[in-house]
Design an enzyme around this catalytic site. Structure first.
Site, PDB file in Angstrom:
ATOM      1  N   GLU A   1       0.827  -1.205   0.000  1.00 23.51           N
ATOM      2  CA  GLU A   1       0.000   0.000   0.000  1.00 23.51           C
ATOM      3  C   GLU A   1       0.863   1.257   0.000  1.00 23.51           C
ATOM      4  OE1 GLU A   1      -4.264  -0.741   1.122  1.00 23.51           O
ATOM      5  OE2 GLU A   1      -3.241  -1.019   3.058  1.00 23.51           O
TER       6      GLU A   1
ATOM      7  N   GLU B   1      -4.767  -8.925   2.911  1.00 24.28           N
ATOM      8  CA  GLU B   1      -5.804  -8.616   3.895  1.00 24.28           C
ATOM      9  C   GLU B   1      -7.017  -9.530   3.825  1.00 24.28           C
ATOM     10  OE1 GLU B   1      -3.209  -5.047   3.749  1.00 24.28           O
ATOM     11  OE2 GLU B   1      -3.993  -6.482   2.287  1.00 24.28           O
TER      12      GLU B   1
END
Length: 266
Positions: A120, A140
């Site tokens: 990210e 995730e």
């Protein structure tokens, strides 16, 4: 130049090098690291002698994501860090380049793990170099979590949507070569050489006119979500003033005189 707990900061000429420094945790993000990162972005933009930024990690890893245990427990030690987050609840998103974009170009030098929050942060950088054994991915969903660091928005704008969705929905790891093939990174180099390659790219940027470099970066991001007509108008607004600078005149003189230019941000 020091830095803070879990982050080291040093200068390489006109480049500020920020190194995530929790090798025992594969540089998982802690609160001290996030505070240091944000301070590093601000330091680079406030210092006119800094022309580029390199973000890397120590111990053969880039970043393995958020250290949830540390953030929930003992890793939250340090009243000063608590106070910073209390004063600015958005600080962690700024540190991760979700809610902040440095004026100076940011080059990522990746070795080893660059997963979850590491991938990210990577999406907030401008140029990306990785060692051939580096691993990328957004894990995730495998843990029943959501990649809330910006990936569901940014990834599809940086790589083809089908690849973005596969990465987001499967949570599988990607090799450096796969990441390059889908456009997530720009360079794959032998292991252990990513930082050196990133610094070489930074040197090439540093040799250019800093006002021009910053205006070009701003124009690219500013126009990304505009129509072509809007983007072209915005480009003129950004670009025209650069031609009136002393640096532009110096660039032309240096070319004519066959010498390196002496840019002074003027």
């Amino acid at each position: 130049m020091g830095g803070t707990e879990h982050l080291t900061v040093r200068r390489e000429g006109a480049t500020l090098v920020l190194t995530l420094d929790r090798p025992e945790a594969r540089n998982a993000l802690s609160l001290p690291m996030l505070v240091g990162l944000y301070d590093g972005w601000l330091e680079a933009d406030a210092d006119d002698t800094v022309r580029s930024i390199v973000l890397t990690g120590s111990g053969g890893s880039f970043c393995s994501g958020m250290d949830l245990k540390a953030l929930a427990g003992d890793g939250m030690r340090g009243q000063a860090h608590h106070d910073r987050l209390k004063d600015d609840p958005d600080l962690h998103w700024k540190a991760m380049l979700r809610h902040h974009r440095p004026r100076k170009p940011v080059i990522a030098a990746v070795e080893g793990h660059c997963v979850a929050g590491g991938t990210e942060i990577l999406q907030g950088t401008d140029i990306r170099v990785a060692g051939e054994s580096a691993t990328f991915g957004l894990f995730e969903v495998r843990r029943g979590l959501f990649p809330i660091g910006g990936s569901t928005v940014r990834l599809q704008r940086q790589i083809p949507r089908t690849h973005a969705l596969e990465m987001l929905l499967t949570g599988r790891p990607y090799s450096a070569r796969e990441a390059a093939d889908i456009g997530l990174i720009g360079h794959v180099v032998p292991d252990g050489t990513a930082l050196g390659e990133a610094l070489e790219i930074a040197e090439r940027i540093n040799a250019c006119g800093p006002l021009a470099v910053e205006a070009v970066k701003a124009s690219v991001y500013e126009s990304a979500e505009m129509t072509e007509t809007e983007g072209l108008a915005a480009e003129l607004a950004r670009g025209r003033p650069i031609f009136a600078t002393a640096d532009a005149r110096e660039g032309a003189r240096a070319f004519a005189e066959k010498r390196p230019p002496d840019y002074r941000r003027a």
